[in-house]
Design a protein around this motif. Sequence first.
Motif, PDB file in Angstrom:
ATOM      1  N   ARG A 433       0.542  -1.199   0.039  1.00  0.00           N
ATOM      2  CA  ARG A 433       0.047  -0.014   0.101  1.00  0.00           C
ATOM      3  C   ARG A 433       1.045   1.167   0.001  1.00  0.00           C
ATOM      4  O   ARG A 433       0.705   2.416  -0.680  1.00  0.00           O
ATOM      5  N   LYS A 434       1.827   1.259   0.819  1.00  0.00           N
ATOM      6  CA  LYS A 434       2.618   2.335   1.008  1.00  0.00           C
ATOM      7  C   LYS A 434       3.616   2.658  -0.560  1.00  0.00           C
ATOM      8  O   LYS A 434       3.488   3.829  -1.042  1.00  0.00           O
ATOM      9  N   VAL A 435       4.021   1.497  -1.068  1.00  0.00           N
ATOM     10  CA  VAL A 435       4.953   1.962  -2.337  1.00  0.00           C
ATOM     11  C   VAL A 435       4.014   2.249  -3.317  1.00  0.00           C
ATOM     12  O   VAL A 435       4.351   3.059  -4.214  1.00  0.00           O
ATOM     13  N   LYS A 436       2.704   2.017  -3.240  1.00  0.00           N
ATOM     14  CA  LYS A 436       1.775   2.474  -4.294  1.00  0.00           C
ATOM     15  C   LYS A 436       1.411   4.190  -4.193  1.00  0.00           C
ATOM     16  O   LYS A 436       1.698   4.819  -5.203  1.00  0.00           O
ATOM     17  N   ASP A 437       1.360   4.729  -2.911  1.00  0.00           N
ATOM     18  CA  ASP A 437       1.460   6.181  -2.663  1.00  0.00           C
ATOM     19  C   ASP A 437       2.779   6.740  -3.289  1.00  0.00           C
ATOM     20  O   ASP A 437       2.634   7.851  -3.948  1.00  0.00           O
ATOM     21  N   VAL A 438       3.860   6.137  -3.011  1.00  0.00           N
ATOM     22  CA  VAL A 438       5.111   6.741  -3.226  1.00  0.00           C
ATOM     23  C   VAL A 438       5.162   6.634  -4.602  1.00  0.00           C
ATOM     24  O   VAL A 438       5.852   7.727  -5.297  1.00  0.00           O
ATOM     25  N   GLY A 439       4.919   5.452  -5.354  1.00  0.00           N
ATOM     26  CA  GLY A 439       5.239   5.729  -6.845  1.00  0.00           C
ATOM     27  C   GLY A 439       4.062   6.570  -7.569  1.00  0.00           C
ATOM     28  O   GLY A 439       4.557   7.266  -8.533  1.00  0.00           O
ATOM     29  N   GLU A 440       3.348   6.925  -7.043  1.00  0.00           N
ATOM     30  CA  GLU A 440       2.469   7.934  -7.426  1.00  0.00           C
ATOM     31  C   GLU A 440       2.914   9.353  -7.308  1.00  0.00           C
ATOM     32  O   GLU A 440       2.935  10.119  -8.294  1.00  0.00           O
ATOM     33  N   ALA A 441       3.344   9.544  -6.111  1.00  0.00           N
ATOM     34  CA  ALA A 441       4.387  10.915  -6.043  1.00  0.00           C
ATOM     35  C   ALA A 441       5.521  11.006  -6.944  1.00  0.00           C
ATOM     36  O   ALA A 441       5.608  12.098  -7.359  1.00  0.00           O
ATOM     37  N   ALA A 442       6.211   9.738  -7.257  1.00  0.00           N
ATOM     38  CA  ALA A 442       7.228   9.822  -8.342  1.00  0.00           C
ATOM     39  C   ALA A 442       6.732  10.403  -9.673  1.00  0.00           C
ATOM     40  O   ALA A 442       7.241  11.187 -10.492  1.00  0.00           O
ATOM     41  N   ARG A 443       5.590   9.607 -10.086  1.00  0.00           N
ATOM     42  CA  ARG A 443       4.726  10.159 -11.348  1.00  0.00           C
ATOM     43  C   ARG A 443       4.680  11.511 -11.457  1.00  0.00           C
ATOM     44  O   ARG A 443       4.782  12.227 -12.356  1.00  0.00           O
ATOM     45  N   LYS A 444       3.967  12.128 -10.295  1.00  0.00           N
ATOM     46  CA  LYS A 444       3.613  13.522 -10.213  1.00  0.00           C
ATOM     47  C   LYS A 444       4.719  14.374 -10.237  1.00  0.00           C
ATOM     48  O   LYS A 444       4.843  15.603 -10.997  1.00  0.00           O
ATOM     49  N   ALA A 445       6.119  14.052  -9.777  1.00  0.00           N
ATOM     50  CA  ALA A 445       7.124  14.899  -9.621  1.00  0.00           C
ATOM     51  C   ALA A 445       7.774  14.975 -11.124  1.00  0.00           C
ATOM     52  O   ALA A 445       8.412  16.088 -11.317  1.00  0.00           O
ATOM     53  N   VAL A 446       7.632  13.994 -11.898  1.00  0.00           N
ATOM     54  CA  VAL A 446       8.278  14.176 -13.512  1.00  0.00           C
ATOM     55  C   VAL A 446       7.336  14.887 -14.589  1.00  0.00           C
ATOM     56  O   VAL A 446       7.755  15.042 -15.729  1.00  0.00           O
ATOM     57  N   GLU A 447       6.170  14.869 -14.139  1.00  0.00           N
ATOM     58  CA  GLU A 447       5.211  15.824 -14.857  1.00  0.00           C
ATOM     59  C   GLU A 447       5.498  17.210 -14.892  1.00  0.00           C
ATOM     60  O   GLU A 447       6.228  17.686 -14.343  1.00  0.00           O
ATOM     61  N   GLU A 448       4.934  17.731 -16.220  1.00  0.00           N
ATOM     62  CA  GLU A 448       5.307  19.152 -16.288  1.00  0.00           C
ATOM     63  C   GLU A 448       5.131  20.312 -15.415  1.00  0.00           C
ATOM     64  O   GLU A 448       5.981  21.096 -15.325  1.00  0.00           O
ATOM     65  N   SER A 449       4.184  19.913 -14.476  1.00  0.00           N
ATOM     66  CA  SER A 449       4.032  20.982 -13.316  1.00  0.00           C
ATOM     67  C   SER A 449       4.702  20.267 -12.133  1.00  0.00           C
ATOM     68  O   SER A 449       4.628  20.775 -10.965  1.00  0.00           O
ATOM     69  N   GLY A 450       5.513  19.301 -12.227  1.00  0.00           N
ATOM     70  CA  GLY A 450       5.990  18.544 -11.049  1.00  0.00           C
ATOM     71  C   GLY A 450       7.316  19.208 -10.658  1.00  0.00           C
ATOM     72  O   GLY A 450       7.948  19.823 -11.209  1.00  0.00           O
ATOM     73  N   SER A 451       7.687  18.777  -9.408  1.00  0.00           N
ATOM     74  CA  SER A 451       8.755  19.199  -8.755  1.00  0.00           C
ATOM     75  C   SER A 451      10.073  19.132  -9.621  1.00  0.00           C
ATOM     76  O   SER A 451      11.046  20.018  -9.495  1.00  0.00           O
ATOM     77  N   SER A 452      10.475  17.698 -10.122  1.00  0.00           N
ATOM     78  CA  SER A 452      11.700  17.573 -10.787  1.00  0.00           C
ATOM     79  C   SER A 452      11.683  18.190 -12.392  1.00  0.00           C
ATOM     80  O   SER A 452      12.724  18.489 -12.572  1.00  0.00           O
TER      81      SER A 452
END
Length: 474
Positions: A433-452
Amino acid sequence: MDSNSSVHVVLFPFMSKGHIIPILNLARLLLLRRGITITIFTTPANSPFIRKSLPDTQPTVSIIELEFPSNIPELPPGVESTDQLPSMSLFVPLANATKLMQPDFERALHYLSASGCGVSFIISDGFLGWTLQSAQKFSIPRLVFYGMNNYVKTICRVLAVDRSHLKLGPDEPFTVPGFPSIKLTLNDFDAPLNGSESDGAHVEFIIEATIATSKSQGLVVNSFYELEPAYVDYWNREFVPKAWCVGPLSWVEPTRSDRKKEKPDWIKWLDQKSVEGRSVLYIAFGSQAEITKEQLREMAIGLERSEVSFFWVVRSKGSEVLEELEEKVKGRGLVVREWVDQVEILRHDSVKGFMSHCGWNSALESICAAVPILAWPMMADQHLNARMVAEELSVGLRIMASNGSVRGFVGADIVEKMVKKLMEGEEGEEVRRKVKDVGEAARKAVEESGSSWRTLDQLIDETCMNMDPTHVLL
């Protein structure tokens, strides 16, 4: 970044698949910006892998081959990368041999400048510290890529200064100054941070690389801010150069639309497990892990007893001891000795766990695929990565040696117990369950509006702004 600007980036990865692959993904990430061209430096033996990995990036990516030094006394003839080394004890001779490539590298930089292809900045591997001198000669900013996360970098830098832990026994726990929640032991480190080496070629190499890094423009980090904010902030407050989190780089793996219609046999096998409704444990320890026959045999016994379906990619010498296992678990387990596409495997819907050496590339790829990790570190930064995975992020479980240490022989009973715990137990469900949440955060980070995404834009802008417009031609 101005979309009409022209930015020319030089990438120079170290001669190791674990260093080359994320740099190639970084190239793809850079090319998502308009007006960027890239030149990648490598050696003839490493060039085919790079060219095969970037077939769709022409003409914006050029590859320059530099001859790897020959007749290095410690190295077997023809060896140009770590995966070809007979032993990782030869890493330092290989790394030091790259220094002899400096004249050719500088001639190539001169040619690029003279032909009107001025270099905006260089991103070179931290193990190629000598490239700083070359960059300075041409007034080109140099950034560093190590492939490590901020958690590891920060802990190692703090303990390089505060050496009180060296007075303790190998399994005696201690806390890290500034981070009281972190509990480590000397066995979490290789030399020189474990105190086993105070001088010699290995220590000299680390010192040279560290000094070159400190004098460089910045650190390019394969991580994302939301994953480890306390460590990013601490590093950028206490140390130099600035760390830029632009990952996870594996999110920009090339699309596989160019794959032949015929699926590899191992994908067909995973597809069959999906049809059967069976969850699969993927097992891989990278290309450099040196695992004894005795340990491989215990792993095989534990996997057989677990009754879990598994897909085991074996690179270790002595893997013939697994032939008996292959017969006993035919249909339930698959042992593969060839190169496989790890990202594709982790993203397969049948794969529900990853027994891993916890190389940072593998850990991030697993996180991005929302697959929990059964951490079994072997060397280098892998023990700290395992701590981060299990204790900081809670996205995996940890295998400990039979004697309770973080290093040592692991018996079949422990392998069986931990495999079942990850794949079938309540703790496995929690980390899933935890890795699913962290994986979603990773995806958002590399999107155009994301932190990365934003961080990479800032890195390009700031680095180009600090570039000397008049390159020196030697």
